[in-house]
Scaffold this motif. Structure first.
Motif, short mmCIF file in Angstrom:
data_model
loop_
_atom_site.label_atom_id
_atom_site.label_comp_id
_atom_site.label_asym_id
_atom_site.label_seq_id
_atom_site.Cartn_x
_atom_site.Cartn_y
_atom_site.Cartn_z
N LEU A 30 0.83 -1.20 0.00
CA LEU A 30 0.00 0.00 0.00
C LEU A 30 0.87 1.26 0.00
O LEU A 30 0.56 2.22 -0.70
N ARG A 31 1.95 1.25 0.77
CA ARG A 31 2.86 2.41 0.79
C ARG A 31 3.47 2.63 -0.60
O ARG A 31 3.57 3.76 -1.07
N GLN A 32 3.89 1.54 -1.22
CA GLN A 32 4.49 1.61 -2.54
C GLN A 32 3.49 2.15 -3.57
O GLN A 32 3.80 3.04 -4.36
N ARG A 33 2.28 1.61 -3.54
CA ARG A 33 1.25 2.03 -4.49
C ARG A 33 0.83 3.48 -4.25
O ARG A 33 0.49 4.20 -5.18
N ALA A 34 0.86 3.93 -2.99
CA ALA A 34 0.44 5.29 -2.65
C ALA A 34 1.39 6.33 -3.22
O ALA A 34 1.00 7.50 -3.40
N ARG A 35 2.61 5.95 -3.55
CA ARG A 35 3.54 6.89 -4.17
C ARG A 35 3.08 7.25 -5.59
O ARG A 35 3.32 8.35 -6.06
#
Length: 191
Positions: A30-35
């Motif tokens: 989720l952190r990666q996709r949120a970028r």
């Protein structure tokens, strides 16, 4: 703790206990996709080891809390994900709930305690991923690893629906497809 304007997503687990790292793995994705595509305004992402006090601190007064955890039933189907949206005073009757978790107190016991103390989120969504291995070691088993991406996508859908419903999200986002489910518990196998 003051009420949060947005949602909180909590990944419970231990990355050094194989499939128990499913919650942190979903959070990392989720952190990666949120970028690339920001999550709705006010959304926070937290890892938690399952300690009841820390978990309650993270979700107290949140308008919505999404919790991701692995569990280890007696006859698991690794990678199968269960979605549970309890009514404010409903809990499933699982007399041996603790034996399905790697934490001292399981999520259900923590939720019972939070209700007694008045430390619950307004709305709770729990995703429980069936795991196969929880011994010492790193890395998810292949079926649990395959469940991570679809689960992260499903959580993004939940967050987007919450933001649209509450009017908190005023930024345009990419189309996130999904269906609304009113059932209190659902489960699905990942491909």
């Amino acid at each position: 703790m003051t009420a949060s304007a947005g949602a909180v997503v909590i990944g419970i687990g231990n990355v050094f206990r194989r499939d128990d790292g499913a919650g942190p793995a979903v959070l990392a994705l989720l952190r990666q996709r949120a970028r690339r595509r920001p999550l709705p305004d006010g959304t926070t992402l937290h890892e938690c080891d399952g300690d009841p006090g820390r978990l309650m601190e993270l979700w107290t007064d949140a308008p919505v809390a999404v919790v991701v955890d692995a569990f280890f039933p007696p006859s698991p189907h690794p990678g199968r994900v269960h979605r549970w949206c309890p009514a404010p005073d409903a809990l499933p009757d699982l007399p041996q709930a603790g034996r399905h978790s790697t934490h001292g107190l399981g999520l259900l016991e923590t939720l019972r305690l939070a209700r007694m103390l008045g430390r619950c989120p307004a709305h709770l969504v729990v995703y429980a991923c069936e795991g196969a291995e929880h011994g010492i070691g790193t890395g998810l088993t292949p079926p649990v690893a395959r469940a991570v991406r679809p689960l992260a996508e499903r959580i993004e859908q939940d967050l987007q629906r919450h933001a649209e419903t509450t009017g908190l999200d005023r930024q345009p986002h990419a189309d996130i497809r999904g269906t609304r489910r009113n059932a209190s518990t659902t489960s699905h196998d990942t491909p």
